[in-house]
Design an enzyme around this catalytic site. Structure first.
Site, mmCIF file in Angstrom:
data_model
loop_
_atom_site.group_PDB
_atom_site.id
_atom_site.type_symbol
_atom_site.label_atom_id
_atom_site.label_comp_id
_atom_site.label_asym_id
_atom_site.label_seq_id
_atom_site.Cartn_x
_atom_site.Cartn_y
_atom_site.Cartn_z
ATOM 1 N N TYR A 747 0.848 -1.188 0.000
ATOM 2 C CA TYR A 747 0.000 0.000 0.000
ATOM 3 C C TYR A 747 0.883 1.237 0.000
ATOM 4 O O TYR A 747 1.745 1.386 0.866
ATOM 5 C CB TYR A 747 -0.911 -0.020 1.223
ATOM 6 C CG TYR A 747 -1.765 1.211 1.417
ATOM 7 C CD1 TYR A 747 -2.296 1.914 0.338
ATOM 8 C CD2 TYR A 747 -2.059 1.663 2.698
ATOM 9 C CE1 TYR A 747 -3.090 3.028 0.524
ATOM 10 C CE2 TYR A 747 -2.866 2.782 2.898
ATOM 11 C CZ TYR A 747 -3.367 3.465 1.808
ATOM 12 O OH TYR A 747 -4.152 4.580 2.008
ATOM 13 N N SER A 748 0.682 2.111 -0.979
ATOM 14 C CA SER A 748 1.439 3.352 -1.083
ATOM 15 C C SER A 748 2.935 3.013 -1.128
ATOM 16 O O SER A 748 3.366 2.234 -1.968
ATOM 17 C CB SER A 748 1.064 4.269 0.085
ATOM 18 O OG SER A 748 1.530 5.570 -0.117
ATOM 19 N N TYR A 749 3.733 3.560 -0.234
ATOM 20 C CA TYR A 749 5.176 3.311 -0.185
ATOM 21 C C TYR A 749 5.478 1.816 -0.281
ATOM 22 O O TYR A 749 6.462 1.395 -0.912
ATOM 23 C CB TYR A 749 5.701 3.884 1.122
ATOM 24 C CG TYR A 749 7.171 3.737 1.423
ATOM 25 C CD1 TYR A 749 8.039 4.809 1.244
ATOM 26 C CD2 TYR A 749 7.686 2.559 1.950
ATOM 27 C CE1 TYR A 749 9.396 4.698 1.564
ATOM 28 C CE2 TYR A 749 9.028 2.423 2.262
ATOM 29 C CZ TYR A 749 9.882 3.511 2.069
ATOM 30 O OH TYR A 749 11.208 3.400 2.384
ATOM 31 N N ALA A 751 4.234 -0.446 -1.987
ATOM 32 C CA ALA A 751 4.185 -1.061 -3.319
ATOM 33 C C ALA A 751 5.584 -1.199 -3.906
ATOM 34 O O ALA A 751 5.910 -2.208 -4.547
ATOM 35 C CB ALA A 751 3.299 -0.231 -4.241
#
Length: 959
Positions: A747-749, A751
């Site tokens: 999720y977000s960072y 990924a």
């Protein structure tokens, strides 16, 4: 103020009849100021020992006049609507009176704790219903709303220092005085119009039963969106000059004994309590004996109990256990009232429990003066005494209808002007007894939830057959409140047990996330088990009778057996600490303690981040271990593992959870299911709480493991380099699942980290069949370079819902350059207390968290994506800035540069920070699980056929 004797101030008049009774609420307040200037309101800060502040009637009027000046300066005119979203009595009541004095129409609105999205949605609906009203709230709440809402929002603090208004609006008695929403739970409530005349008639009529005087003291702990708080516990004592004590709801609900302590400390003579609190108090009263705490309840003359049926054994137990503390044997008054009848209008005065011996539910007594009751059959014919039918009401305290809803108004009244209550009852010797409801709703802890609202949300879930969902109440013999039953027909292949368990879990989780409580029973049924009318309407009352008569027992038993199998069977708890932890889990999840296995995970059972707070409180109360850290529950979530840690605290005598835990990146949020596990990497804040709600939807389907950053535990250093982090995560994943195919996501960072993990695994000869990016492109360096400690800490505060997006954008400019500890202190000062408690945060813990997030940001500043994996599944939501189209085409699609095969781009609802929040998680999980099943079909089939990789339900290594 609050002296032992009422005021003796003399106000000479020619004759008693020279002072007319109040004709409007304004007259009521002015009369209280004139005749009872030494009486007023006491606002408690919380629990009984935390102190209070007093506000006399003249001081209440003065502050209301000052707020009125501010409202008029905003351009408001008589008949304009005002939504009051204020949770403290000392803020709400002066604002309410400012609206009355100005001739505006106040509408109280419940403030959802720690959930700005829910508040925004509620404001949207009420705004449409009331035609674009002004909302008055406080700065902390206003700052958490989206910028688009601010045009119609005013902060109460803006009125500080205003001069008191001189001119007051002179309303007519028939004018609407207040708009009360019919239900704090419904997604589409109606606004009940209550006139000055109706309210004042009600006050006089109520006091014909209650007989309050200026010597009385009342206690209220209920929020003011509930009609009983505003009318029964404020306007009524105001009309008699009685003293009022107002306490926050959390003080009572967090510890029911505070209800008794507040009564004792403030000499309360009248208060209000729904049946569920009577049960909680009776159950907790044993602690008074154990501790020897002394209380005096002898001044408490009566407790009005409404909002839900009074269960006779519960009421009897309440009176019995409190008798040694001076509570009178006839102090409990079961009552009936509705928003539409100005709250309490039928009272069982001094008749309980003698008049109700042997009954299941208490009778409700006799109506107040002026209220007429009748019971009719389905054809509208009045029934003889003792026969059950629809209860209808008529009198001066009954509403004239619903604001801006003529259809609902017409439907609410008969042709000859009687109000349809929606309740089924009978009248014997002038006493009312309810026997059910003709309107479909469930009353849980005194709050009504409409069946069709619940069904409309649940029938959109994958695996649920639309139009084959029924939400209806039941009440077990030993329950103090109604419980919710959800029956549904699965839309699944016959024999798909894992899929069925997943749907049952999704139903349960969705109810928790939307409405804040768990259904007592989620019951899969075949379509033919749903009785319907000729028009296709599900007959919920028939289903309730069927359930309670045992007609669905085979289905119920099969559902319970399935759940137990999917949770890995039953291992009995051993030793006193394990048994206590199992009992706590059972209380949290509303199940029999005997059904809780020692290997049952807190999260597999349906635990949420909100439940962690309740768990901490119960462990402290029952076992004496305080400050149970969130990480403890995350990393030791089974009864056995948690009991072992708690036992260690008890043996060492520390009595607290120090937070010292060996570092393991993998947090098993959901361990059941035979499919390939999913490993999800944390976002840039390093923590994995964001995945808790999502993981519950995977129960019985596939294990869900979250990867947590290093640096949260005491004495633990954050990762020193990006490769070090990736290698640590690869090792931890392979310890759980030695060989592929793997399923990874971030999720977000996270990924970018998941992408790097996939590269390492593929370089080691393993197959990675799913790599998911939750709304992050491959190139993050430019964003990381924008973030210093100030930006990171502010972003973290926004991510945790401590501040809103607008504050997150504006605060860095004012914080940058200040010492880090000052920046942290200012961010924490802006946060709602309830949200800090939920997350177990203080300045020290937030500072440590910010340092972890800052260290991760620093690692990202040097990150450049290189190399390839086979394919990516990219889930895109609204970005932090810019348009979704630009975000997708120019940022996210750059993943195509780093894969050898085609990628898939899947749209999901919500914004970057809300895609896994309560409002969107059900839709997101369905999209994610479909994509996982597509990508992992081969691997999952091999595992099902007995391949070499097997998932351990206990969360250990796989072989």
């Amino acid at each position: 103020m609050f002296s032992a004797q009422p005021s003796t101030t003399s106000h000479p008049t020619p004759t008693p009849t020279a002072v007319p009774p109040p004709a409007t609420l304004t007259d009521l307040l002015l009369a209280a100021v004139e005749h009872h200037p030494d009486s007023g309101l006491r606002h408690c800060h919380g629990a009984a020992h935390l102190g209070y502040e007093d506000q006399s009637h003249p001081e209440l009027l003065d502050r209301a006049r000052r707020i009125l000046t501010g409202l008029r300066a905003r351009g408001l005119r008589p008949r304009d609507r005002i939504v009051i979203a204020l949770d403290r009595a000392q803020d709400f009541l002066p604002t309410f009176w400012a609206a009355v004095l100005g001739g505006f129409l106040p509408c109280p609105l419940a403030v959802p704790a720690g959930d700005p999205a829910a508040l925004t949605e509620r404001l949207r609906h009420v705004g449409a219903l009331l035609g674009g009203p002004l909302t008055v709230t406080n700065a902390a709440l206003a700052d958490r709303l989206p910028p688009a809402a601010h045009r119609q929002v005013v902060r109460l603090e803006e009125f500080d220092g205003a001069e008191p208004a001189e001119e007051l609006h002179r309303a007519a008695p028939g004018d609407t005085a207040v708009l009360m929403l019919t239900s704090g739970s419904s997604r589409a409530p109606k606004a009940v119009m209550l006139s000055h005349a109706a309210l004042l008639s009600s006050m006089v009529a109520k006091n014909g039963h209650q007989r309050l005087t200026a010597a009385d003291t009342t206690l209220n702990w209920v929020s003011f969106d509930h009609v009983a708080a505003l009318l029964e516990c404020h306007l009524l004592p105001l009309s008699t000059g009685s003293r009022q004590v107002h306490a926050p709801a959390a003080a009572v609900l967090d510890d029911p004994l505070e209800f008794l302590r507040l009564i004792d400390r403030h000499g309360v003579t009248m208060t209000f309590s729904p049946n569920f609190l009577l049960g909680l108090v009776a159950a907790a009263a044993g602690r008074l004996t154990a501790t020897g705490e002394s209380l005096d309840l002898g001044r408490l003359r009566h407790v009005i109990s409404g909002g839900e049926a009074v269960v006779v054994p519960t009421g009897e137990a309440f009176l019995r256990v409190l008798a040694p503390y001076g509570l009178a044997p006839d102090a409990l008054w079961p009552a009936f009232g509705m928003t539409e009848t100005c709250a309490g209008s039928v009272y069982s005065r001094g008749e309980f429990p003698e008049a109700d011996r042997g009954a299941e539910f208490a009778g409700l007594g006799t109506p107040v003066a002026g209220l007429r009751m009748r019971v009719v059959d389905e054809a509208g014919r009045v029934l003889p005494e003792g026969e059950a039918g629809e209860l209808q009401l008529r009198g001066p305290m009954v509403t004239t209808g619903y604001f801006n809803d003529p259809r609902a108004t017409v439907e609410a009244f008969t042709d000859d002007g009687w109000f349809r209550s929606g309740d089924l009852g009978r009248i014997e010797d002038g006493r009312l007894t309810l026997v059910g409801r003709s309107k479909d709703s469930v009353i849980v802890n005194g709050v009504s939830y409409f069946s069709h609202d619940i069904e409309a949300v649940l029938e959109r879930l994958d695996g649920v057959t639309p139009t084959q969902v029924a939400a209806f109440p039941t009440r077990p013999a030993d329950s103090d409140t109604e419980q919710l039953v959800i029956a549904f027909t699965p839309d699944l292949p016959v024999g798909d047990e894992a899929g069925l368990h997943g749907v049952m879990t999704a139903v349960r989780s969705t109810v928790v996330m939307h409405w804040g409580f768990r259904p007592a029973l989620v019951l899969p049924l075949p379509a033919e088990a749903f009785p319907k009318t000729s028009l296709g309407k599900i007959q919920r009352s028939h289903m309730r009778r069927g359930l309670e008569s045992g007609a669905y027992e085979d289905h119920r038993r099969a559902a319970a057996d399935l759940r137990q199998r999917m949770l890995g069977g039953h291992t009995p708890p051993e030793g006193p600490v394990e048994r206590v932890i199992a009992e706590i889990y059972a209380e949290l999840f509303g199940v029999d303690p005997a059904a809780i296995s020692a290997t049952a995970s807190f999260f597999d059972l349906g635990g949420t981040s909100l439940d962690i707070l309740r768990l901490r409180a119960k462990v402290a109360q029952r076992l004496g271990v305080t400050g149970l850290a969130v990480v403890t529950v995350l990393t030791a979530s089974t009864v056995r593992a948690l009991a072992a840690l708690v036992t260690g605290r008890i043996r060492t005598g520390t009595g607290s959870d120090t937070g010292r835990h060996p570092y393991d990146p993998v947090v098993p949020l959901q361990t059941s299911g035979a499919k390939t596990p999913l490993f999800c990497v944390h976002p840039g804040v390093g923590e994995v709480l964001v995945f808790v709600g999502l993981a519950t939807y995977f129960a019985g389907d596939r294990p869900f493991y979250a990867l947590r950053a290093r640096g949260f535990n005491d004495g633990e250093k954050p990762f020193a380099s990006y490769p070090q982090m990736v290698d640590a995560y690869v090792d931890a994943i392979r310890a759980r699942q030695p060989h592929g195919p793997y399923a990874l996501a971030g999720y977000s960072y996270g990924a970018s980290v998941a992408f790097e993990i996939a590269k390492v695994l593929e370089s080691e000869g393993e197959r990675v069949d799913f790599v998911g990016s939750f709304n992050l492109p491959p190139h993050i360096k430019y964003r990381m370079e924008e973030l210093d400690f100030t930006e990171t800490a502010t972003h973290l505060a926004s991510f945790l819902d401590l501040i809103d997006k607008e504050q997150a954008a504006l605060l860095p400019a004012t914080l940058r350059g200040l010492p880090k500890e000052t920046q942290v202190a200012r961010l924490i000062a802006l946060a709602p207390a309830a949200r800090l408690a939920e997350l177990d945060l203080d300045e020290g813990r937030f500072a440590a968290w910010a340092e972890v997030a800052d260290a991760l940001t620093d690692l990202g500043r040097g990150y450049e994506p290189a190399g390839t994996v086979r394919a990516m599944s990219v889930f895109h939501a609204e970005p932090l800035r810019g348009t979704r189209e630009d975000w997708l085409e120019h940022q996210l699609r750059r993943w195509d540069e780093h894969t050898t095969g085609p990628n898939r781009y899947l749209e999901v609802p919500g914004e970057h920070h809300t895609l896994m929040g309560a409002r969107h998680v059900a839709a997101f999980q369905a999209i994610l699980r479909r994509e996982l099943d597509r990508c992992m079909a081969g691997a999952d089939a091999a595992r099902a056929a007995g391949g070499r990789v097997r998932t351990s339900l206990a969360g250990g290594n796989e072989k």
